[in-house]
Scaffold this motif. Structure first.
Motif, PDB file in Angstrom:
ATOM      1  N   ARG A 129       0.849  -1.192   0.000  1.00 16.28           N
ATOM      2  CA  ARG A 129       0.000   0.000   0.000  1.00 16.28           C
ATOM      3  C   ARG A 129       0.885   1.242   0.000  1.00 16.28           C
ATOM      4  O   ARG A 129       1.762   1.394   0.835  1.00 16.28           O
ATOM      5  CB  ARG A 129      -0.890  -0.005   1.243  1.00 16.28           C
ATOM      6  N   ALA A 130       0.703   2.088  -0.974  1.00 13.60           N
ATOM      7  CA  ALA A 130       1.442   3.346  -1.018  1.00 13.60           C
ATOM      8  C   ALA A 130       0.511   4.423  -1.560  1.00 13.60           C
ATOM      9  O   ALA A 130      -0.519   4.126  -2.155  1.00 13.60           O
ATOM     10  CB  ALA A 130       2.681   3.219  -1.907  1.00 13.60           C
ATOM     11  N   PHE A 131       0.894   5.675  -1.355  1.00 15.73           N
ATOM     12  CA  PHE A 131       0.049   6.780  -1.800  1.00 15.73           C
ATOM     13  C   PHE A 131       0.866   7.737  -2.654  1.00 15.73           C
ATOM     14  O   PHE A 131       2.077   7.870  -2.483  1.00 15.73           O
ATOM     15  CB  PHE A 131      -0.528   7.528  -0.585  1.00 15.73           C
ATOM     16  N   PHE A 132       0.194   8.401  -3.583  1.00 13.25           N
ATOM     17  CA  PHE A 132       0.884   9.329  -4.456  1.00 13.25           C
ATOM     18  C   PHE A 132       0.257  10.700  -4.313  1.00 13.25           C
ATOM     19  O   PHE A 132      -0.546  10.938  -3.419  1.00 13.25           O
ATOM     20  CB  PHE A 132       0.873   8.831  -5.909  1.00 13.25           C
ATOM     21  N   MET A 174       1.476   7.000  -9.553  1.00 13.47           N
ATOM     22  CA  MET A 174       0.621   5.932  -9.033  1.00 13.47           C
ATOM     23  C   MET A 174       1.465   4.850  -8.364  1.00 13.47           C
ATOM     24  O   MET A 174       2.562   4.522  -8.811  1.00 13.47           O
ATOM     25  CB  MET A 174      -0.199   5.300 -10.154  1.00 13.47           C
ATOM     26  N   SER A 175       0.916   4.271  -7.311  1.00 13.57           N
ATOM     27  CA  SER A 175       1.564   3.146  -6.642  1.00 13.57           C
ATOM     28  C   SER A 175       0.965   1.850  -7.148  1.00 13.57           C
ATOM     29  O   SER A 175      -0.083   1.836  -7.812  1.00 13.57           O
ATOM     30  CB  SER A 175       1.364   3.239  -5.133  1.00 13.57           C
ATOM     31  N   SER A 176       1.592   0.755  -6.793  1.00 18.69           N
ATOM     32  CA  SER A 176       1.061  -0.551  -7.176  1.00 18.69           C
ATOM     33  C   SER A 176      -0.325  -0.763  -6.581  1.00 18.69           C
ATOM     34  O   SER A 176      -1.217  -1.325  -7.234  1.00 18.69           O
ATOM     35  CB  SER A 176       2.012  -1.655  -6.720  1.00 18.69           C
ATOM     36  N   GLY A 177      -0.541  -0.307  -5.359  1.00 17.56           N
ATOM     37  CA  GLY A 177      -1.845  -0.452  -4.718  1.00 17.56           C
ATOM     38  C   GLY A 177      -2.930   0.332  -5.430  1.00 17.56           C
ATOM     39  O   GLY A 177      -4.061  -0.141  -5.591  1.00 17.56           O
TER      40      GLY A 177
END
Length: 407
Positions: free
Chosen positions: A5-8, A208-211
């Motif tokens: 989980r990551a945020f951009f 964008m992150s993978s999440g």
């Protein structure tokens, strides 16, 4: 699959939320016309199983919660310490054993005629199973489905009334060859996954992150009537590891984006992978992508009725070795098998791997995914599913056209 989980940036996040919110209005429900497996087909499956058991002098097959239980009976059931299982005797009606307080729920999803027998919390479900066999005049060997948990096998053995043997080959003989109805459901599942990948590919943004990307994929899958099974999204260096790493990654110029995704439609699954580059690809990225794409062709060209499935893996691995990858299963190269069976489970026998000598037969379904991985740099995997026909393999999805047009 690994979950990250990551945020951009706020702007990109806002754009993703708007795109997700509009999905239901722009994507068609491709599963709307899907036809479920009929009661008659499930009964035919049971009849085939009973014929196989009679030939092998087996009294019955016990199947606990899972896809094989659904395959034969339509009953959809999770697993807990309380045993719910179907006993399919060599002759006669199926028996469903379940806790007393679960009877109504069991009958609700059961799709074949069955004798439902219940046990109270202080009673033994194993004695109930043994009693059902005795009532039908059955004795000798009791087969258990291959994924049955050991405590159930142990409980049956302790009764000492019959020999408990593996039923894996029995179930596999029934499930391995897909019917036209099964192939039709798998086609719908693949159509949904490919269309969802196309939607995602058109909406990727820097940051964008993978999440975030996985969420966009799952939203699109649901909007088209599929149940998301997985949306593995590997970015940059993480793409070099078939199931990713724990290190957070985001999209940037030159990012390798690898998406391995699957959906379920009325119990049948898809499994597709696409890899592309955000922005301008390097010469090395393009060369690896094109080599993998050629590897897919080699797998399919090697698929002929009667050929051991191991030969498909061997053929693509020989090509990769000549191209300087490997050798064998070593890295940089193809460290996993070239494909796997698929149906109600994402991974089923047979497997496209050197140790599997199963001869190809019409109705078998597989993935075709001979990836290449360079630890510390990037990886490329392209995956499409196909089924065997008397005249050769037939794809559920069109193969990727190019690195620029991968869907």
């Amino acid at each position: 699959m690994l979950s990250r989980r990551a945020f951009f940036s706020g702007a990109a996040a806002s754009g993703l939320m708007m795109a997700s919110g509009a999905i239901a209005q722009t994507l068609p429900n491709l599963a709307a016309a899907a036809e479920p497996i009929t009661v008659a087909e499930r009964q035919a499956r049971i009849a085939r199983l009973q014929d196989l058991m009679q030939r092998q002098n087996i009294a019955g097959l016990l199947v606990e919660g899972g896809t094989s239980l659904t395959y034969f009976t339509g009953l959809r059931w999770g697993r807990s310490e309380r045993v719910t299982a179907a006993l399919i005797p060599t002759k006669g009606e199926t028996v469903v054993v379940t806790p007393y307080f679960e009877e109504s729920r069991a009958r609700e999803t059961l799709e074949v005629p069955a004798d439902v027998r219940t046990w109270h919390e202080h009673e033994s479900p194993y004695a109930l199973i043994a009693g059902a066999l005795k009532d039908r005049g059955m004795s000798g060997k009791l087969a258990v489905e291959g994924t049955t948990r050991y405590f159930i096998i142990d409980g049956l053995k302790k009764l000492g009334r019959f020999d408990v043997v593996s039923g894996e080959a029995l179930v596999d003989a029934c499930r391995r060859l897909k019917s036209p109805a099964e192939l039709a459901l798998m086609q719908v599942a693949n159509d949904i996954t490919l269309a969802a990948l196309r939607h995602v590919h058109a909406n990727i943004k820097a940051g964008m992150s993978s999440g975030n990307i996985a969420a966009l994929m799952n939203d699109a899958t649901r909007a088209m009537g599929g149940a998301p099974e997985f949306a593995l999204t590997l970015l940059n260096e993480a793409s070099a590891y078939p199931h990713g790493t724990r290190t957070p990654q985001t999209v940037r110029e030159g990012s390798v984006i690898l998406m391995d995704c699957g959906a379920s439609v009325l119990d049948y699954e898809s499994d597709l992978t696409r890899t592309w580059v955000y922005g301008e690809p390097t010469r090395k990225q393009r060369k690896v992508w094109e080599t993998v794409r050629k590897g897919q062709d080699i797998v399919l060209e090697s698929a002929k009725v009667g050929v051991p499935v191991a030969k498909l893996d061997e053929a693509v691995r020989a090509f990769y070795d000549k191209e300087g990858w490997g050798p064998g299963y070593t890295l940089p190269g193809l460290s996993h098998r070239a494909g796997h069976g698929i149906g109600m489970d994402g991974h089923e026998a047979p497997y496209l791997v050197g140790s599997d000598a199963t001869p190809l037969a019409p109705g078998m379904c597989f993935s075709d995914e001979p990836g290449l991985y360079i630890p510390g740099e990037f990886g490329v995997r392209l995956e499409d599913c196909w089924y065997m026909t008397p005249t050769g393999p037939k794809l559920f999805s069109k193969l990727a056209r190019s690195l620029e047009d991968p869907i």
